[in-house]
Design a protein around this motif. Sequence first.
Motif, mmCIF file in Angstrom:
data_model
loop_
_atom_site.group_PDB
_atom_site.id
_atom_site.type_symbol
_atom_site.label_atom_id
_atom_site.label_comp_id
_atom_site.label_asym_id
_atom_site.label_seq_id
_atom_site.Cartn_x
_atom_site.Cartn_y
_atom_site.Cartn_z
ATOM 1 N N ARG A 87 0.817 -1.331 -0.049
ATOM 2 C CA ARG A 87 -0.013 0.140 0.077
ATOM 3 C C ARG A 87 0.895 1.448 -0.119
ATOM 4 O O ARG A 87 0.565 2.349 -0.710
ATOM 5 N N LEU A 88 1.757 1.231 0.852
ATOM 6 C CA LEU A 88 2.754 2.537 0.734
ATOM 7 C C LEU A 88 3.597 2.706 -0.660
ATOM 8 O O LEU A 88 3.603 3.676 -1.196
ATOM 9 N N SER A 89 4.061 1.683 -0.899
ATOM 10 C CA SER A 89 4.533 1.470 -2.396
ATOM 11 C C SER A 89 3.435 2.037 -3.406
ATOM 12 O O SER A 89 4.236 2.885 -4.199
ATOM 13 N N THR A 190 11.808 2.864 -3.502
ATOM 14 C CA THR A 190 12.955 2.327 -2.792
ATOM 15 C C THR A 190 13.531 3.339 -1.637
ATOM 16 O O THR A 190 13.612 3.064 -0.518
ATOM 17 N N ILE A 191 13.597 4.673 -1.990
ATOM 18 C CA ILE A 191 13.779 5.519 -0.990
ATOM 19 C C ILE A 191 12.800 5.623 0.255
ATOM 20 O O ILE A 191 13.024 5.713 1.118
ATOM 21 N N GLY A 192 11.496 5.780 -0.137
ATOM 22 C CA GLY A 192 10.546 5.441 0.749
ATOM 23 C C GLY A 192 10.394 4.385 1.599
ATOM 24 O O GLY A 192 10.412 4.478 2.934
ATOM 25 N N LEU A 193 10.792 3.167 1.201
ATOM 26 C CA LEU A 193 10.835 2.193 2.139
ATOM 27 C C LEU A 193 11.942 2.150 2.854
ATOM 28 O O LEU A 193 11.958 1.347 3.866
ATOM 29 N N ALA A 194 13.123 2.289 2.335
ATOM 30 C CA ALA A 194 14.188 2.502 3.161
ATOM 31 C C ALA A 194 13.986 3.602 4.231
ATOM 32 O O ALA A 194 14.597 3.779 5.398
ATOM 33 N N GLY A 203 10.211 -9.231 0.151
ATOM 34 C CA GLY A 203 9.759 -9.668 -1.377
ATOM 35 C C GLY A 203 9.326 -8.179 -2.089
ATOM 36 O O GLY A 203 9.262 -7.218 -1.770
ATOM 37 N N ALA A 204 9.030 -8.812 -3.554
ATOM 38 C CA ALA A 204 8.658 -7.697 -4.395
ATOM 39 C C ALA A 204 7.454 -6.911 -3.971
ATOM 40 O O ALA A 204 6.451 -7.419 -3.165
ATOM 41 N N VAL A 205 7.445 -5.666 -4.471
ATOM 42 C CA VAL A 205 6.228 -4.618 -3.903
ATOM 43 C C VAL A 205 5.263 -4.443 -4.879
ATOM 44 O O VAL A 205 5.816 -4.460 -6.030
ATOM 45 N N ALA A 206 4.168 -4.154 -4.780
ATOM 46 C CA ALA A 206 3.151 -3.871 -5.737
ATOM 47 C C ALA A 206 3.595 -2.611 -6.638
ATOM 48 O O ALA A 206 3.989 -1.538 -5.880
ATOM 49 N N ARG A 207 3.146 -2.398 -7.873
ATOM 50 C CA ARG A 207 3.521 -1.166 -8.852
ATOM 51 C C ARG A 207 2.190 -0.730 -9.121
ATOM 52 O O ARG A 207 1.322 -1.546 -9.542
ATOM 53 N N HIS A 208 1.892 0.555 -9.328
ATOM 54 C CA HIS A 208 0.799 1.310 -9.778
ATOM 55 C C HIS A 208 0.559 0.840 -10.986
ATOM 56 O O HIS A 208 1.513 0.770 -11.957
ATOM 57 N N ASP A 209 -0.763 0.821 -11.615
ATOM 58 C CA ASP A 209 -0.997 0.476 -12.763
ATOM 59 C C ASP A 209 -1.416 1.996 -13.408
ATOM 60 O O ASP A 209 -2.125 2.649 -13.193
ATOM 61 N N PRO A 210 -0.611 2.287 -14.582
ATOM 62 C CA PRO A 210 -0.877 3.433 -15.191
ATOM 63 C C PRO A 210 -2.214 3.823 -15.530
ATOM 64 O O PRO A 210 -2.663 5.054 -15.617
ATOM 65 N N SER A 211 -2.874 2.729 -15.699
ATOM 66 C CA SER A 211 -4.233 3.062 -16.445
ATOM 67 C C SER A 211 -5.346 3.337 -15.380
ATOM 68 O O SER A 211 -6.353 3.745 -15.850
#
Length: 234
Positions: A87-89, A190-194, A203-211
Amino acid sequence: MITDLADRDVDAGERIRTAAVLLFARQGYAATSIRDLGKAVNMTNAGIYHHVSSKEALLADLMRVAQRNLIDAVERMLHPHHRPLDRLSLLISSLTAVHALSPMTTRVMDGELRSLTPGSAAHTEIIALRDAYEEHWKRAIADGVAEGTFRVADQKLTRLALMSMCTGTSEWYRPDGDSTLEQVCAEFVTIGLAAVRAPATAGAVARHDPSLLPDFPWEPPDARNDPRPAEARR
């Protein structure tokens, strides 16, 4: 006259809103008059007032619709995700992208609340919408701290710092710059999670869907690649 804003084939209300966003973002709401808007879209003052009741009502409407679109978009993105990390990502990457892709609209959203009459219904409504959006950030960070995924000394300060990092792209991002928007979003995540000290083993984090990003139809497309200060563009 601003390019294309005098085109009679384009809806007058949309032309007025596009001109308003561009002028409010470049020279400020206070320094923009109804006469300036009329000149930009080749309409008389009376013509402008046929479509909007006042300059402040126009600003309030732009901010209201933009904030609602932003909330709707982020809620669609967050719906299938439960991990605070994801969610934060998504919040970081989507806010970064929105400000990079719609710099004029977001400058008005972020900077012109001060121009609404304090205590007015519009002022109260926009504050409530802002709070509703920021609540998603508060919950993501708080939930991450509660479950031990994030280690944050001051949740409010961390949230404000991360949001400021994301919104800054409206000032400096250029589509023809050194980094693609996808790269900027990924690096900011990456900066935010750090910053919240998330474990590297998460593990891998979710990425936003541009659509799923919000659509601001009045965003002036010809303004995105103009890095000159306002004084040089007049």
